[in-house]
Scaffold this motif. Sequence first.
Motif, PDB file in Angstrom:
ATOM      1  N   SER A  72      -6.973  23.857  -8.736  1.00 46.91           N
ATOM      2  CA  SER A  72      -6.541  25.253  -8.797  1.00 46.91           C
ATOM      3  C   SER A  72      -7.493  26.161  -8.037  1.00 46.91           C
ATOM      4  N   PHE A 344      -1.801  29.156  -7.627  1.00 44.85           N
ATOM      5  CA  PHE A 344      -2.633  28.059  -8.132  1.00 44.85           C
ATOM      6  C   PHE A 344      -3.629  28.542  -9.187  1.00 44.85           C
ATOM      7  N   GLY A 348      -3.641  27.212 -12.964  1.00 38.30           N
ATOM      8  CA  GLY A 348      -4.804  26.623 -13.615  1.00 38.30           C
ATOM      9  C   GLY A 348      -5.132  27.307 -14.926  1.00 38.30           C
TER      10      GLY A 348
END
Length: 420
Positions: A72, A344, A348
Amino acid sequence: MQASSTTESQLRWAPWWVLASVALWPLPGPAEAVLSLGALVALAVLAIQRFRGGMALLSHEAWALTSVLFLSYWLPELLSSPDAVNASRALRESLLDLRYLPFLWLVAIAVANERGRRLTFTGIAVICGLWLVDALVQATTGWSLGGEATADRLSGVFGAGNLKLGLVLASLAPFPLTVAADRFGLRGWLLVAMALVVVVLLAGARASWLTLALVLLASAWLQFRNRRALLALVGGAAVTLVLATAFSDKLQERVERTGAMLDGNSEGVDHALSGRLPIWRTAANMAIAHPVNGVGVRGFRDAYSEYADESDPWLDDPDHGAGYHAHQIVLEVLSETGLVGAFFWIGGAALAWRAWRFATPAARRRARAPAMALAVTVFPINTHLAFYSTFWGGLTLLLAALYAGSLLADGPRADAADEA
């Protein structure tokens, strides 16, 4: 089972490696060397042990979450590289940061059993305690292991040329607070809390003030769950602030600067934020102009003059002064890695929260300190150091690995190994 036990015994040194890395943060060169060497050693050991029980060092969930949290962070910088303002630097940064993955596995392994967690978390608390004592000595005598106090604030072991003391102590504060509460109860917790308040205030970074305030409130409630602790905290912090302000002209100036935000106009807000509003406007311009994958990791400085307003005061400085990065996590991610990066990062964060939500109460208790430290470090309503810099990125990823490794540790296996 024998293979697993043998492998664990061979990695009983992992907590010490993590502690060495943290202890060396005031010395960037040696700290980098320990991190890189730790990554290589972790790769070598895991490769050798791959078919001899090495995968049993962590639960499958811990392996997965540690790797996902790394990705991430890492995938946005890789995907920002192809059309980055400084493509070669962006690609170099992303390739160099691959070393974090095996090091994060090593960190997660270090806290995968009770012995490792106790050693690692207590060790971080002791390191913070030593830094606190050193800073208090500097506050009273002007002397520190980091040298003389030549800056206008406490610098401690980090030295006058590397003013990160307050930020680091605020992010790591859950570790000494948790250890103090577990061993000495409310009185021990209050003693450590007051020491942290004094040092972080005098260290001068106002972002660390908010970070520490969040830690203290959350820690007081989670550790003691009563109003008495919160009242003692608020009262003690207020007295400490008044006394520290009375004896420090520089601190008084910063408190007054922060109060300028209440004026309600952009000039007051910009003054309170130390001139960051133009930087944030420039970051927003970059994000709008490059919505997909940003201007590239660490390309903020190179792109600054193109997207800054003509009246931007930082343009008068050939290096753009504070315009090296966005000084704010959301704007940094959007300006340097775009919506792809934001996707991302949010993914995460969502997976980290999901792991916490479905964890057992025992797992949450053992992961409380790193969870709190990670949450306040990435708290979006604050100003920040650059997350794609070597130092702050490494600190954040280390906290992520401590969180994943302790929350998703294989408790029964770890306990059995400890008893053996």
